[in-house]
Enzyme design. Structure first.
Site, PDB file in Angstrom:
ATOM      1  CG  HIS A 126      -1.876  -0.838   0.980  1.00 13.13           C
ATOM      2  ND1 HIS A 126      -2.459  -1.886   0.095  1.00 13.13           N
ATOM      3  CD2 HIS A 126      -2.510  -1.571   2.284  1.00 13.13           C
ATOM      4  CE1 HIS A 126      -3.661  -2.630   0.290  1.00 13.13           C
ATOM      5  NE2 HIS A 126      -3.399  -2.227   1.553  1.00 13.13           N
ATOM      6  CG  HIS A 195      -7.799  -0.652   1.825  1.00  9.73           C
ATOM      7  ND1 HIS A 195      -8.635  -1.751   3.492  1.00  9.73           N
ATOM      8  CD2 HIS A 195      -6.537  -2.083   2.385  1.00  9.73           C
ATOM      9  CE1 HIS A 195      -7.493  -2.895   3.559  1.00  9.73           C
ATOM     10  NE2 HIS A 195      -6.817  -2.705   2.706  1.00  9.73           N
ATOM     11  CD  GLU A 332      -8.194  -3.895  -0.394  1.00 12.69           C
ATOM     12  OE1 GLU A 332      -7.189  -3.736  -0.849  1.00 12.69           O
ATOM     13  OE2 GLU A 332      -8.299  -5.063  -0.031  1.00 12.69           O
TER      14      GLU A 332
END
Length: 368
Positions: A126, A195, A332
């Site tokens: 991420h 997210h 996601e």
């Protein structure tokens, strides 16, 4: 006749105004350095969504069940302090510059190897140790919503190029749309996603294992022990990853499957049907208790279905309910994990003069 026409017109105007709703802005808190964090509240006739500038995060989404009872269906906190203390979950955030994992924290681009922070074992997750989720974006009100902007400088977390990202949230009736766009001044890679963690029973209602999910995909990307795709697009046929028909999430989550054991449940990327850039259904979730339905459409080629397998109860809701394993799920929408190291995957490369656009819509409804 004229009076009836006027009544119809007034009703139509009232309905349209309710559907378009309102946008308000307030201060949510201050960062340790004094930077102000704002929160925008988007209201329609069916949904209320709150989005803040820290991480461009969805803080809450409130919507009614089949009996008209309104509840918040995403995990989060009621103060900025809660988000600052939580460096693990990414609740509601826009993650980037590269959402999901990049193997060994490195990739090659134009013949050069770039090194990223390793914050997930041997891999980068991420965007690195200080990803887009931990930065304060600049917000501005737009019709029916808010647009968030962030400039990530050349070399930020090891990524090349100064990247300008815009994420626009708009709410109309029962649909929250997220439009992503990005541009760069140097060749780079980018993969932005949201997210948020969803529990259609409402925060504090228990796990999501009794909810049903449909994922519009015939294939998924199997992973290694670090949850990095191995490059194969495997058929879901005859596996616990076959959600082509709506299936109870908990039905097969504990099956004797090597892939499930590696992730501790579902934390995989599904390969969506349809062309990259084409609007398509990604998934549909249904909670039989409340009747809430959550549908995700996207222009992205994949979706990561994460069943909250790493939530361990160390963080709690504002009412004190532990955010424990399987108490929420994420969908996601994305390009595939580790795409920069897999030339056969849809490319995440972005060049100067190009613009990357994608869109994802979360739609909320009910069924009896």
């Amino acid at each position: 006749m004229t009076m009836r026409w006027l009544q119809v017109m007034l009703l139509s105007m009232t309905t349209a105004m309710a559907a378009h709703g309102s946008v308000t802005k307030a201060v949510f808190g201050k960062m340790p350095d004094g930077t102000e964090v704002d929160i925008y509240t988007l209201k329609s006739d069916a949904v209320e969504a709150r989005i803040m500038t820290y991480g461009a995060r969805i803080v809450s989404i409130k919507t009614a069940d089949k009996n008209g009872k309104v509840a918040d269906v995403v995990l989060g906190y009621d103060s900025l302090a809660g988000y600052l203390a939580d460096k693990k979950t990414y609740f509601g955030a826009i993650v980037g510059r590269y959402g999901n994992r990049i193997a060994k924290g490195e990739f090659k681009l134009d013949g050069k190897t770039y090194h990223l922070p390793k914050n997930n074992g041997e891999n980068s997750l991420h965007g690195g140790t200080v990803g887009f989720d931990q930065l304060v974006w600049k917000g501005r009100e737009v019709p029916e919503g808010v647009e968030m902007t962030l400039v990530s400088k050349d070399g930020d977390q090891g990524y090349p190029g100064t990247l300008t990202a815009h994420v626009r949230y708009t709410l109309h009736h029962n649909a929250l749309r997220i439009d992503y766009s990005a541009s760069t001044d140097k060749d780079t890679v980018v993969n932005l996603t949201n997210h948020s963690y969803f529990n259609l029973g409402g925060v504090g209602s228990g796990t999501i294992l009794n909810e049903e999910i449909m994922i519009a995909a015939d294939k998924y990307t199997p992973v290694d022990k670090g949850l990095i795709p191995m490059g194969e697009l495997a058929s879901v046929e005859g596996t616990p990853f076959d959600f082509r028909k709506s299936t109870v999430i908990g039905k097969r989550i504990n099956d004797d499957s090597p892939q499930l054991k590696l992730a501790g449940g579902y934390d995989h990327n599904w390969v969506l049907r349809g062309a990259n850039g084409e609007v398509k259904t990604a998934a549909r979730v249904y909670d039989p208790t409340t009747g809430r339905v959550f549908t995700v459409t996207t222009t992205e080629p994949g979706v990561q279905f994460y069943a909250g397998v790493s939530l361990d109860g160390s963080f709690k809701s504002p009412s004190g309910w532990p955010y424990a394993k399987n108490t929420a799920l994420c969908l996601e929408t994305q390009h595939f994990p580790d795409s920069p190291n897999h030339p056969s995957f849809p490319t995440t490369e972005l060049k100067p003069g190009q613009a990357r656009h994608s869109a994802t819509t979360f739609t909320f409804s009910t069924q009896k």
